[in-house]
Enzyme design. Structure first.
Site, mmCIF file in Angstrom:
data_model
loop_
_atom_site.group_PDB
_atom_site.id
_atom_site.type_symbol
_atom_site.label_atom_id
_atom_site.label_comp_id
_atom_site.label_asym_id
_atom_site.label_seq_id
_atom_site.Cartn_x
_atom_site.Cartn_y
_atom_site.Cartn_z
ATOM 1 N N ARG A 172 0.824 -1.207 0.000
ATOM 2 C CA ARG A 172 0.000 0.000 0.000
ATOM 3 C C ARG A 172 0.862 1.264 0.000
ATOM 4 O O ARG A 172 0.413 2.318 -0.427
ATOM 5 C CB ARG A 172 -0.880 0.036 1.255
ATOM 6 C CG ARG A 172 -1.951 -1.025 1.328
ATOM 7 C CD ARG A 172 -2.585 -1.049 2.719
ATOM 8 N NE ARG A 172 -3.132 0.232 3.119
ATOM 9 C CZ ARG A 172 -4.338 0.674 2.779
ATOM 10 N NH1 ARG A 172 -5.108 -0.060 2.010
ATOM 11 N NH2 ARG A 172 -4.765 1.840 3.198
ATOM 12 N N ARG A 176 9.926 6.315 -2.229
ATOM 13 C CA ARG A 176 10.263 7.277 -3.284
ATOM 14 C C ARG A 176 11.687 7.783 -3.141
ATOM 15 O O ARG A 176 12.164 8.005 -2.021
ATOM 16 C CB ARG A 176 9.307 8.480 -3.221
ATOM 17 C CG ARG A 176 7.867 8.109 -3.438
ATOM 18 C CD ARG A 176 7.113 9.250 -4.111
ATOM 19 N NE ARG A 176 5.695 8.944 -4.132
ATOM 20 C CZ ARG A 176 4.830 9.354 -3.209
ATOM 21 N NH1 ARG A 176 5.228 10.119 -2.212
ATOM 22 N NH2 ARG A 176 3.563 9.014 -3.296
ATOM 23 N N ARG A 247 -8.940 -6.498 13.575
ATOM 24 C CA ARG A 247 -8.415 -5.575 14.567
ATOM 25 C C ARG A 247 -9.453 -4.495 14.798
ATOM 26 O O ARG A 247 -10.165 -4.067 13.867
ATOM 27 C CB ARG A 247 -7.119 -4.910 14.072
ATOM 28 C CG ARG A 247 -6.018 -5.875 13.802
ATOM 29 C CD ARG A 247 -5.507 -6.567 15.031
ATOM 30 N NE ARG A 247 -4.675 -5.696 15.846
ATOM 31 C CZ ARG A 247 -4.178 -6.069 17.027
ATOM 32 N NH1 ARG A 247 -4.481 -7.263 17.549
ATOM 33 N NH2 ARG A 247 -3.398 -5.246 17.705
ATOM 34 N N ARG A 277 -0.732 6.126 16.201
ATOM 35 C CA ARG A 277 -0.674 7.463 15.601
ATOM 36 C C ARG A 277 -1.578 8.423 16.368
ATOM 37 O O ARG A 277 -2.443 7.993 17.140
ATOM 38 C CB ARG A 277 -1.060 7.427 14.127
ATOM 39 C CG ARG A 277 -2.420 6.842 13.829
ATOM 40 C CD ARG A 277 -2.653 6.705 12.314
ATOM 41 N NE ARG A 277 -3.915 6.040 12.027
ATOM 42 C CZ ARG A 277 -4.339 5.676 10.820
ATOM 43 N NH1 ARG A 277 -3.600 5.917 9.771
ATOM 44 N NH2 ARG A 277 -5.492 5.081 10.649
ATOM 45 N N GLU A 300 -4.506 6.740 18.783
ATOM 46 C CA GLU A 300 -5.167 5.562 18.216
ATOM 47 C C GLU A 300 -4.447 4.298 18.684
ATOM 48 O O GLU A 300 -3.246 4.149 18.477
ATOM 49 C CB GLU A 300 -5.083 5.703 16.691
ATOM 50 C CG GLU A 300 -6.011 4.830 15.932
ATOM 51 C CD GLU A 300 -6.021 5.207 14.441
ATOM 52 O OE1 GLU A 300 -6.077 6.415 14.107
ATOM 53 O OE2 GLU A 300 -5.941 4.285 13.626
ATOM 54 N N TYR A 348 -9.006 -5.758 2.831
ATOM 55 C CA TYR A 348 -8.552 -4.431 3.271
ATOM 56 C C TYR A 348 -8.830 -3.435 2.136
ATOM 57 O O TYR A 348 -7.959 -3.098 1.361
ATOM 58 C CB TYR A 348 -7.052 -4.546 3.539
ATOM 59 C CG TYR A 348 -6.369 -3.409 4.251
ATOM 60 C CD1 TYR A 348 -6.976 -2.193 4.497
ATOM 61 C CD2 TYR A 348 -5.062 -3.575 4.700
ATOM 62 C CE1 TYR A 348 -6.303 -1.183 5.158
ATOM 63 C CE2 TYR A 348 -4.380 -2.570 5.352
ATOM 64 C CZ TYR A 348 -5.000 -1.372 5.573
ATOM 65 O OH TYR A 348 -4.320 -0.375 6.219
ATOM 66 N N ASP A 350 -9.967 0.177 0.499
ATOM 67 C CA ASP A 350 -10.109 1.612 0.713
ATOM 68 C C ASP A 350 -11.480 2.060 0.202
ATOM 69 O O ASP A 350 -12.152 1.332 -0.528
ATOM 70 C CB ASP A 350 -9.008 2.362 -0.035
ATOM 71 C CG ASP A 350 -7.655 2.197 0.654
ATOM 72 O OD1 ASP A 350 -7.640 2.016 1.886
ATOM 73 O OD2 ASP A 350 -6.629 2.244 -0.038
HETATM 74 N N1 UDP Z 1 2.941 1.090 8.295
HETATM 75 C C1 UDP Z 1 4.058 1.093 9.076
HETATM 76 N N2 UDP Z 1 4.530 2.298 9.541
HETATM 77 C C2 UDP Z 1 3.927 3.466 9.280
HETATM 78 C C3 UDP Z 1 2.771 3.462 8.484
HETATM 79 C C4 UDP Z 1 2.288 2.259 8.009
HETATM 80 O O1 UDP Z 1 4.620 0.050 9.363
HETATM 81 O O2 UDP Z 1 4.407 4.517 9.755
HETATM 82 C C5 UDP Z 1 2.429 -0.213 7.810
HETATM 83 C C6 UDP Z 1 1.443 -0.821 8.805
HETATM 84 O O3 UDP Z 1 1.576 -2.213 8.805
HETATM 85 C C7 UDP Z 1 0.123 -0.390 8.229
HETATM 86 C C8 UDP Z 1 0.396 -0.526 6.731
HETATM 87 O O4 UDP Z 1 1.756 -0.088 6.583
HETATM 88 O O5 UDP Z 1 -0.921 -1.225 8.659
HETATM 89 C C9 UDP Z 1 -0.530 0.297 5.850
HETATM 90 O O6 UDP Z 1 -0.462 1.637 6.237
HETATM 91 P P1 UDP Z 1 -1.639 2.692 5.949
HETATM 92 O O7 UDP Z 1 -1.138 4.029 6.344
HETATM 93 O O8 UDP Z 1 -2.098 2.493 4.558
HETATM 94 O O9 UDP Z 1 -2.749 2.199 6.989
HETATM 95 P P2 UDP Z 1 -4.252 2.749 7.303
HETATM 96 O O10 UDP Z 1 -4.241 4.240 7.209
HETATM 97 O O11 UDP Z 1 -5.159 2.059 6.322
HETATM 98 O O12 UDP Z 1 -4.464 2.273 8.714
#
Ligand code: UDP
Length: 373
Positions: A172, A176, A247, A277, A300, A348, A350
């Protein structure tokens, strides 16, 4: 003529109901919650007036022109680019991992080509086809960046080691070798001017649609022509084969004066920080955020979803495929029911993919039943 039922008033149920209603079908949308919009429910906080995403941050982004046009029928999308930061071991970095992150983390000033070669030298190039999250991360960013940005966050978010999770979760996120810190690669991105609940209300606002809240599917004694079910797949079968892993999230509210963190989303990948986060919701609406003197944010926390919790994320452990396959086989045999959405298909998804699939489900139903209608 009997009605069609859409179970769940989130994007899946609402979009399908609307598509069918516009072609003359009568649809009942039933949701066991007291509100529409599922997990993208948003409302204005009564004390501050800030638009709050009650079930966590939702940022709309898509590569599909069809979906972008669809959503713009029901809202004005305001310009918004998701830029996420991460606090790791007491320092703040740019996400997704980009040239800034790499230079900050290794305390260097590399060019794109230098950084590419540098990261490749750290990557586990012996992993040819990564299967798990961990292999995917080690293959693409190497051990140091993996441990700093992904390992702890992922353990906290998913409750298992990253070697148990599918590589798709990490796919996902982009990697870059320039300074582009847009979290998404998609050409269309934005935030609805009046929140997500307002969009769903607009979609459901049709003379052929009845919405019934506080109403579980099992309570309905009406005979339907067809059911589109967007509740949890295992729950439909009373979990009689066992429970699929989800989860859930807990949110701890913070209210303060002014600006708490200066940005919408700050990730905390360190394992010794219990939350994943913090999102500060007025920053999701930059066109109005300066107008608020106070602020509201949420820490969260992720944990295993119990029977009475709100399911958010289907876990899909790499070793847990059998149970899912068994439920999917039963779902395929269930006459007159189509399983849709993140929970109904245990994927999963979006918001944009959810909408696209809902449009497709409705279209295929209409095509199959053209002669019978
Ligand atoms: N992830 C991570 N570190 C970060 C952000 C994301 O390891 O700082 C991993 C984590 O396993 C997460 C996945 O990448 O579940 C997808 O991240 P995304 O931000 O897409 O998650 P969402 O916003 O859908 O919870």
């Amino acid at each position: 003529m009997s009605r069609i039922c859409a179970v769940g008033a989130g994007f899946s149920g609402a979009v399908i109901a609307r598509e069918l209603a516009e072609r003359g079908h009568r649809v009942l949308v039933a949701d066991q919650r007291s509100t529409i919009a599922g997990n993208c429910y948003s409302e204005r906080d009564s004390e501050t007036g800030i638009m709050v995403h009650k079930y966590g941050p939702h940022i709309f982004h898509t590569a599909s022109e069809r979906v972008w046009k669809y959503i713009n029928r029901f809202t004005t999308m305001m310009p918004y680019v998701n830029r996420v930061k991460a606090t790791v071991r007491g320092k703040v970095y740019s996400l997704p991992v980009n040239l800034h992150t790499i230079n900050q983390f290794f305390d260097l000033a590399m060019t794109p080509d230098e950084a590419r070669a540098f990261v490749e030298s750290k990557a586990r190039t012996d992993i040819e086809e990564p299967q798990t999250f961990e292999e995917q991360a080690l293959r693409f960013v190497g051990n140091e960046l993996y441990e700093a940005f992904f390992q702890g966050y992922t353990r906290k978010q998913w409750g298992v080691d990253p070697d148990q999770l599918p590589a798709a979760i990490l796919k996902r996120l982009p990697l870059r070798f320039n300074y582009d810190d847009n979290y998404f690669n998609h050409p269309y991105q934005g935030m609805p001017e009046n929140g997500y609940t307002d969009i769903i209300a607009g979609i459901l606002n049709h003379e052929n649609i009845e919405v019934r809240l506080n109403c579980a599917f099992e309570e309905l004694d009406e005979v339907f022509r067809h059911v589109f079910y967007s509740g949890p797949l295992d729950q439909y079968f009373h979990c009689d084969l066992g429970r699929l892993g989800y989860r859930t999230l807990d949110f701890e509210e913070i209210r303060a004066k002014g600006d708490l963190q200066g940005t919408a989303v700050m990730n905390y990948p360190d394992e010794d920080v219990p939350y994943t986060r913090i999102s500060e919701h007025k920053h999701f609406a930059p066109w109005e955020s300066a107008g608020f003197e106070r602020t509201i944010a949420f820490r969260e926390y992720s944990r295993a979803c119990g029977p009475n919790d709100v399911p958010y994320y289907p876990i899909r452990l790499v070793n847990d495929k059998k149970l899912l396959n068994d439920y999917e086989a039963r779902a395929a045999q269930e006459e007159g029911v189509t399983f849709v959405g993140r929970l109904g298909t245990y994927q999963y998804l979006d918001m944009d993919v959810t909408i696209e699939r809902a449009l497709d489900s409705a279209k295929s139903y209409l095509e199959k039943n053209r002669s019978r209608f």
